[in-house]
Scaffold this active site. Sequence first.
Site, PDB file in Angstrom:
ATOM      1  N   ARG A 162      -5.515  14.043   6.890  1.00 30.73           N
ATOM      2  CA  ARG A 162      -4.494  14.485   5.944  1.00 30.73           C
ATOM      3  C   ARG A 162      -3.902  13.273   5.220  1.00 30.73           C
ATOM      4  O   ARG A 162      -3.755  12.202   5.799  1.00 30.73           O
ATOM      5  CB  ARG A 162      -3.402  15.211   6.731  1.00 30.73           C
ATOM      6  CG  ARG A 162      -2.219  15.671   5.921  1.00 30.73           C
ATOM      7  CD  ARG A 162      -1.076  16.052   6.851  1.00 30.73           C
ATOM      8  NE  ARG A 162      -1.099  17.469   7.200  1.00 30.73           N
ATOM      9  CZ  ARG A 162      -0.448  17.992   8.240  1.00 30.73           C
ATOM     10  NH1 ARG A 162       0.245  17.222   9.044  1.00 30.73           N
ATOM     11  NH2 ARG A 162      -0.492  19.272   8.475  1.00 30.73           N
TER      12      ARG A 162
ATOM     13  N   THR B 126       0.805  -1.220   0.000  1.00 30.20           N
ATOM     14  CA  THR B 126       0.000   0.000   0.000  1.00 30.20           C
ATOM     15  C   THR B 126       0.837   1.269   0.000  1.00 30.20           C
ATOM     16  O   THR B 126       0.322   2.339  -0.281  1.00 30.20           O
ATOM     17  CB  THR B 126      -0.899  -0.005   1.238  1.00 30.20           C
ATOM     18  OG1 THR B 126      -0.081  -0.309   2.372  1.00 30.20           O
ATOM     19  CG2 THR B 126      -1.970  -1.054   1.120  1.00 30.20           C
TER      20      THR B 126
ATOM     21  N   GLY C 173      -6.548   6.404   8.994  1.00 31.87           N
ATOM     22  CA  GLY C 173      -6.217   5.302   8.083  1.00 31.87           C
ATOM     23  C   GLY C 173      -7.107   5.284   6.858  1.00 31.87           C
ATOM     24  O   GLY C 173      -8.218   5.809   6.874  1.00 31.87           O
TER      25      GLY C 173
ATOM     26  N   ASN D 184       0.565  10.741   1.213  1.00 29.22           N
ATOM     27  CA  ASN D 184       0.997  10.675  -0.185  1.00 29.22           C
ATOM     28  C   ASN D 184      -0.259  10.586  -1.032  1.00 29.22           C
ATOM     29  O   ASN D 184      -0.994   9.598  -0.944  1.00 29.22           O
ATOM     30  CB  ASN D 184       1.903   9.453  -0.392  1.00 29.22           C
ATOM     31  CG  ASN D 184       2.376   9.295  -1.833  1.00 29.22           C
ATOM     32  OD1 ASN D 184       1.633   9.514  -2.787  1.00 29.22           O
ATOM     33  ND2 ASN D 184       3.625   8.902  -1.992  1.00 29.22           N
TER      34      ASN D 184
ATOM     35  N   GLY E 208      -6.971   2.216   4.791  1.00 28.66           N
ATOM     36  CA  GLY E 208      -6.904   0.850   4.272  1.00 28.66           C
ATOM     37  C   GLY E 208      -8.259   0.219   4.010  1.00 28.66           C
ATOM     38  O   GLY E 208      -8.386  -0.638   3.145  1.00 28.66           O
ATOM     39  N   GLU E 209      -9.255   0.616   4.772  1.00 30.34           N
ATOM     40  CA  GLU E 209     -10.494  -0.160   4.727  1.00 30.34           C
ATOM     41  C   GLU E 209     -11.710   0.625   4.297  1.00 30.34           C
ATOM     42  O   GLU E 209     -12.653   0.062   3.743  1.00 30.34           O
ATOM     43  CB  GLU E 209     -10.698  -0.820   6.093  1.00 30.34           C
ATOM     44  CG  GLU E 209      -9.504  -1.716   6.356  1.00 30.34           C
ATOM     45  CD  GLU E 209      -9.470  -2.426   7.683  1.00 30.34           C
ATOM     46  OE1 GLU E 209     -10.164  -3.430   7.817  1.00 30.34           O
ATOM     47  OE2 GLU E 209      -8.722  -1.986   8.569  1.00 30.34           O
TER      48      GLU E 209
ATOM     49  N   GLN F 144      -5.011   3.394  -3.022  1.00 26.49           N
ATOM     50  CA  GLN F 144      -5.549   2.500  -1.998  1.00 26.49           C
ATOM     51  C   GLN F 144      -7.063   2.648  -1.877  1.00 26.49           C
ATOM     52  O   GLN F 144      -7.782   1.663  -1.723  1.00 26.49           O
ATOM     53  CB  GLN F 144      -4.880   2.782  -0.656  1.00 26.49           C
ATOM     54  CG  GLN F 144      -5.024   1.636   0.305  1.00 26.49           C
ATOM     55  CD  GLN F 144      -4.238   1.861   1.582  1.00 26.49           C
ATOM     56  OE1 GLN F 144      -3.639   2.910   1.763  1.00 26.49           O
ATOM     57  NE2 GLN F 144      -4.245   0.901   2.457  1.00 26.49           N
TER      58      GLN F 144
ATOM     59  N   LYS G  18      -0.784  10.094  -4.123  1.00 24.32           N
ATOM     60  CA  LYS G  18      -0.855   9.048  -5.149  1.00 24.32           C
ATOM     61  C   LYS G  18      -1.162   7.680  -4.530  1.00 24.32           C
ATOM     62  O   LYS G  18      -2.096   6.995  -4.949  1.00 24.32           O
ATOM     63  CB  LYS G  18       0.470   8.975  -5.929  1.00 24.32           C
ATOM     64  CG  LYS G  18       0.442   7.939  -7.040  1.00 24.32           C
ATOM     65  CD  LYS G  18       1.803   7.770  -7.696  1.00 24.32           C
ATOM     66  CE  LYS G  18       2.092   8.933  -8.642  1.00 24.32           C
ATOM     67  NZ  LYS G  18       3.363   8.716  -9.382  1.00 24.32           N
TER      68      LYS G  18
HETATM   69 MO1  MOS Z   1      -7.673  -5.244   8.148  1.00 24.78          MO
HETATM   70  S1  MOS Z   1      -9.273  -6.485   7.762  1.00 24.78           S
HETATM   71  O1  MOS Z   1      -7.834  -5.052   9.851  1.00 24.78           O
HETATM   72  O2  MOS Z   1      -6.247  -6.071   7.684  1.00 24.78           O
END
Ligand code: MOS
Length: 743
Positions: A631, A471, A705, A634, A707-708, A641, A636
């Site tokens: 914030r 990521t 975050g 990066n 990621g999700e 992601q 890009k």
């Molecule tokens: Mo995430 S499902 O907590 O890697």
Amino acid sequence: MNANIQFDQPLVGQPVDRTDGLLKVTGAAHYSSDWPLPRLSHGALLMSGIAKGRITSIDTSVARGMPGVLVVMTHDNAPRLPDGGNAVNPPASRRLSLLQDDRIFYQNQPIAVVVADTPEHAADAAQRILVNYAIESPQLDMQAGKAQLHTPEKLTRDPVDTTRGTPDTLLGTGAAQIDAVYTTPFEVHNPMEPHATTAEWEGDALTLYDATQYITGCASTVSKSLGIDVSKVHVICPFVGGGFGSKGSVWSHVVLTAMAAKMAGRPVRLAVQRPQMFGMVGHRPATEQHIRIAAGADGRIIAMRHDVISTTSTFEDWTESSAVVTRMLYDVPNLGTTHRLVRLNIGTPTFTRAPGEASGSFGLETAMDELAVALNADPVALRLRNYAERDPEGMPFSSKALRDCYSVAAQRFGWSRRTAAPRSMREGEQLVGWGMATATYPANRSPSSAFAKILPDGTAMVGAGTQDLGTGTYTVMTQVAADALGFPLENVRFALGDSILPKAPVSGGSQSAASVSPAVHAAASSVRDQLVQLAIADSGSPIYHASPADVTVRNGWVTLRSDASKRDPAAAVIARNGGRALEATVDVKPDEDAKHFSKHSFGAVFVEVHVDEMLGVIRVSRVVAAYDVGRLLNSKTAHSQLMGGVVWGIGQALTEEGLLDSRYGRIVNNNLAEYHVPVNADVTQIDITVVDDTDLVVDPMGVRGIGEIGITGVAAAIGNAVFHATGVRVRSLPITLDKVLTT
Ligand code: MOS
């Protein structure tokens, strides 16, 4: 609240190319099954062919005589482990299957490991093991299992059930009611890199090259399982080819590989085969979500219930927390939520990208769309009508710019041109549907440590025991470190993925950026300050005796702010002062104050679908989404992601479903040819905007975050668009064409 960090050379946020990009495209990056160790041997797993019962006999005589075979390990000869192999426990760890007895709890449970000179010899020999079972009748049917609902003791971080106000007496009142059941299927993470481990013993010390989201968690779980000291386990994982939660826990094959390497007296590499990943290494469990809403004619929600049933294994209570999102997303005065489990003879479920929120937002945000239809209200206006200015559970939000997300995304999408009636928009044979939904995910942060060193050559080495799942962790941490040091990017190397580095949390729960970047910033700032102090105290320096407030480091030079012609390169400062590297290691932890805030990211997802009127084929032609994620470190990697999350949402909405054979418990579509994830042809335009927000409650970098959150809301937005296109409400994922044609 944290002070807003000001940067002298603002690299943070810039769309810097991945610092590890060249290694990856040239094949020089070593993933866990790429390490070329001397005397390497290869492991292969044999999995159970039944879902419940006992192994009555396991005959390895033929396998042991096959070419190249070094070890065949079964429950008959596997090393005995502490606590019968149950030394690790939920919720921190998954319960493992480590060949300690003859019991079978799920299909695809490992029952033997073969070690041979080549992967082919090992796999071939594994097929020659003869197994006899005493088969017991497995529970594989969620509907039948509902007769015996089980209440979990806890969710990962939230209460199992909640009630505020008096929802039950108020449901049924008001101008509109919704009462519907939404279902989501068994889903599998399917990272591009399957799980893989290489184990090497030197005496009593173990080195593991493991594909993991959590190197220190891996060391801890493996050491406990084997009954050795954690200091004896060294975990190395510089690159991960995707995890999505599946590599957040250590699974059986990791410990089994270490055991097999001990027996073989040689390093063993074990790469889990794709079909073996459907059962043994976690999945998103199936959910059934009963949602009831009562609302006034003005659109205000009076009461709501979100009651969730999800599947789990017979030996662990892992729970998909789908109703948690409903507790905070709208200003609902009367709300009840519950989570219950059905135990099945399947491998244990685990965290899957946005565990709870991804499935729960499908239920909630589809129900909200149904409410908008019932009230003849615009879906965006209905959400604004019930906008939560503070978390309805009590605490203020750390910061929230969801209104901006709705308006920015709606504007970019062209939402004002939508005609409300289903089937009212078309292009030729194609029915066109426009739908939207809200996205949200908590902003998590954990303690983290990091180190920084300025080397005598004037470059810097910075690191933390975190992970890069693909990521961009290497890249963003290099940016943060270079900014704090005042060094050019190319003079900073960032190290991660090695358990000897200062401890960082699991790269899960979307928390690495918010947890690790403050530690990296603090460590880098500390060595930068040491460098400045050295220069100020050094009569040979052009900035000798300057006031510290007048000194900065720019582009690797200690520089006077008031007269930039007075400057001293880092290497020269160190050379004149003993020539030793400057070092700092720091531990940072979340602010106590942050506990008094509800911390979440938000977003708005707008989708256009084209549905073939004759054939029911659904195409997502456009996704426009705006996010409030604090914030960006990066722009890009962050946009990539978030786009990846949306792609996951497309898969969840339209194609992904693990199909369980109801007699034998095997996932019958246990491969990428039949378990369908979106391919390029399924993904057209994804337009991502990140609205301006800096969340200084969560951490001093102002980041949350990412990621999700990208997957959340997408399935509902697609389903809502399909309803708008066709007039057919599909409450069961995935939304396949048969459901559109026949429902
Ligand atoms: Mo995430 S499902 O907590 O890697």
